[in-house]
Design a protein around this motif. Sequence first.
Motif, PDB file in Angstrom:
ATOM      1  N   GLU A   9       0.836  -1.192   0.000  1.00  0.00           N
ATOM      2  CA  GLU A   9       0.000   0.000   0.000  1.00  0.00           C
ATOM      3  C   GLU A   9       0.862   1.230   0.000  1.00  0.00           C
ATOM      4  O   GLU A   9       1.947   1.240   0.581  1.00  0.00           O
TER       5      GLU A   9
ATOM      6  N   ASP B 209       2.896   7.334   3.149  1.00  0.00           N
ATOM      7  CA  ASP B 209       3.621   8.606   3.144  1.00  0.00           C
ATOM      8  C   ASP B 209       5.006   8.468   3.731  1.00  0.00           C
ATOM      9  O   ASP B 209       5.895   9.236   3.464  1.00  0.00           O
ATOM     10  N   ASP B 210       5.181   7.417   4.564  1.00  0.00           N
ATOM     11  CA  ASP B 210       6.470   7.258   5.198  1.00  0.00           C
ATOM     12  C   ASP B 210       7.411   6.410   4.377  1.00  0.00           C
ATOM     13  O   ASP B 210       8.501   6.109   4.808  1.00  0.00           O
ATOM     14  N   ALA B 211       6.936   5.942   3.192  1.00  0.00           N
ATOM     15  CA  ALA B 211       7.807   5.070   2.387  1.00  0.00           C
ATOM     16  C   ALA B 211       9.084   5.807   2.064  1.00  0.00           C
ATOM     17  O   ALA B 211       9.079   6.997   1.766  1.00  0.00           O
ATOM     18  N   ASP B 212      10.183   5.068   2.088  1.00  0.00           N
ATOM     19  CA  ASP B 212      11.484   5.659   1.821  1.00  0.00           C
ATOM     20  C   ASP B 212      11.589   6.036   0.357  1.00  0.00           C
ATOM     21  O   ASP B 212      11.357   5.219  -0.528  1.00  0.00           O
TER      22      ASP B 212
ATOM     23  N   ALA C  91      14.342   8.014  -0.587  1.00  0.00           N
ATOM     24  CA  ALA C  91      15.723   8.458  -0.749  1.00  0.00           C
ATOM     25  C   ALA C  91      16.569   7.290  -1.194  1.00  0.00           C
ATOM     26  O   ALA C  91      17.209   6.638  -0.400  1.00  0.00           O
TER      27      ALA C  91
END
Lengths: 258, 170
Positions: free
Chosen positions: B161, B164-167, B169
């Motif tokens: 899913e 918003d916190d998916a990395d 960088a």
Amino acid sequence: MPTPPTEGHLADEHFVRLLDGQLEAGERPWVEGHTERCEACGARLRQLRRRSARLSGILLASDPAAPPAPAHAPDELALRRARRAGRVPAARPWLRAAAMAALLLAAGLAASPLRAVVAEWLRAQWERVAAPDARPAAPAAEAPGAGAEAGSGARVQFTPRGAVFTVEVAAPQAAGALEVRRAAGAAATAEQTGGVAQAELLVLPAGVRIQGAPGATADYRVTVPASVRTVRVRVGGGRETTLTAEEVEAGARVELDG
Amino acid sequence: MDAARLFAEHHASLFRYLARLTGDADAAADAAQEAFVRMVERPPAPGETRAWLFRVGTNSALEAARTRTRRARLLDARPERAPLGDAPPAPDEALERAERRRAVQAALATLPERDRRILLMREEGFSHREIAEAVGTTTGSVGTMIARALDRLAAALPLDEDDDDADTAD
């Protein structure tokens, strides 16, 4: 949805070893370089990174509460078990009393230097008899206001995964701060540097959780390796501070009061 | 050997791992305590304590789970011997957490036991070499096994899913 890489691409083991910091020193540049150039491999890396992070979050959100501390320390339980199994003799008060009496008699009657020799022999016998009832020293109780040594908290060291490092502070504190700095090597460290009550430091795959008492006063220091480019600090599940690589290089400080 | 220090250092991680592996917090607590008691009785070599604790704790927890399964089969056959009494009502948050735990356990149960152990040891920060030694495979195959296990879990858990916190960088 990206499919696993085939010919001409990296294998899944490369991606996972990259995420887990398990690549050999010479492997990392070419693995990272390839994932930046190859769209399919870059997508697969991002997919595995996202799935790893999501799994960590889901597991944390569903973990049961930690069990209460056992009524007896492990060595106490081991001693009791050994007694029940007959591997350790039960306490024999009469023998201890006799040994003490003999010790006192020897100290009083034996002539020097024989006295010292006899006393030492009796002392050894006393210790041997008293050993089955030896209790482990209880951990020293916290003594607020008694000059408890700062920086006497726990310390953990580990290799974090990914370029984003998360510090979760379980509960807002009354006062105290978190210092975030760049580490010299490949490992991350987290330690309590001030405060009396010792917090629990839990290692996460891509970060650390500081489990201290709500309203406590404590300081912490976290160092992160060069592979970490972003540090997120969450306090009490609410306020979040994001630190850039430049801020970490310069040494950042985040207040932990609610 | 400072048993108290080792307990403080490793117990929380071991309990968490065993609770996730078995889906039973009480069994996990028992198995974790058993591991530490055995550590006192027969100290492992220095430097191997953590891996040793996890190995002993895992064996203890899995053996206890097999015993519970046998007992459950017996109770199914003799329902009049089942213990009576209702559990006390749990607060909402605890209920939600328990529900999430059931869903996670159901998803983990779709994996072979070895894959579950590999994933959960990874969550506790073990190296691939340590994981390989614990489950009896080669270090080089651990990464592939982790990826396959994540692929399989993605069918049962929302691992893909948007977050918003998916990395981002890379």
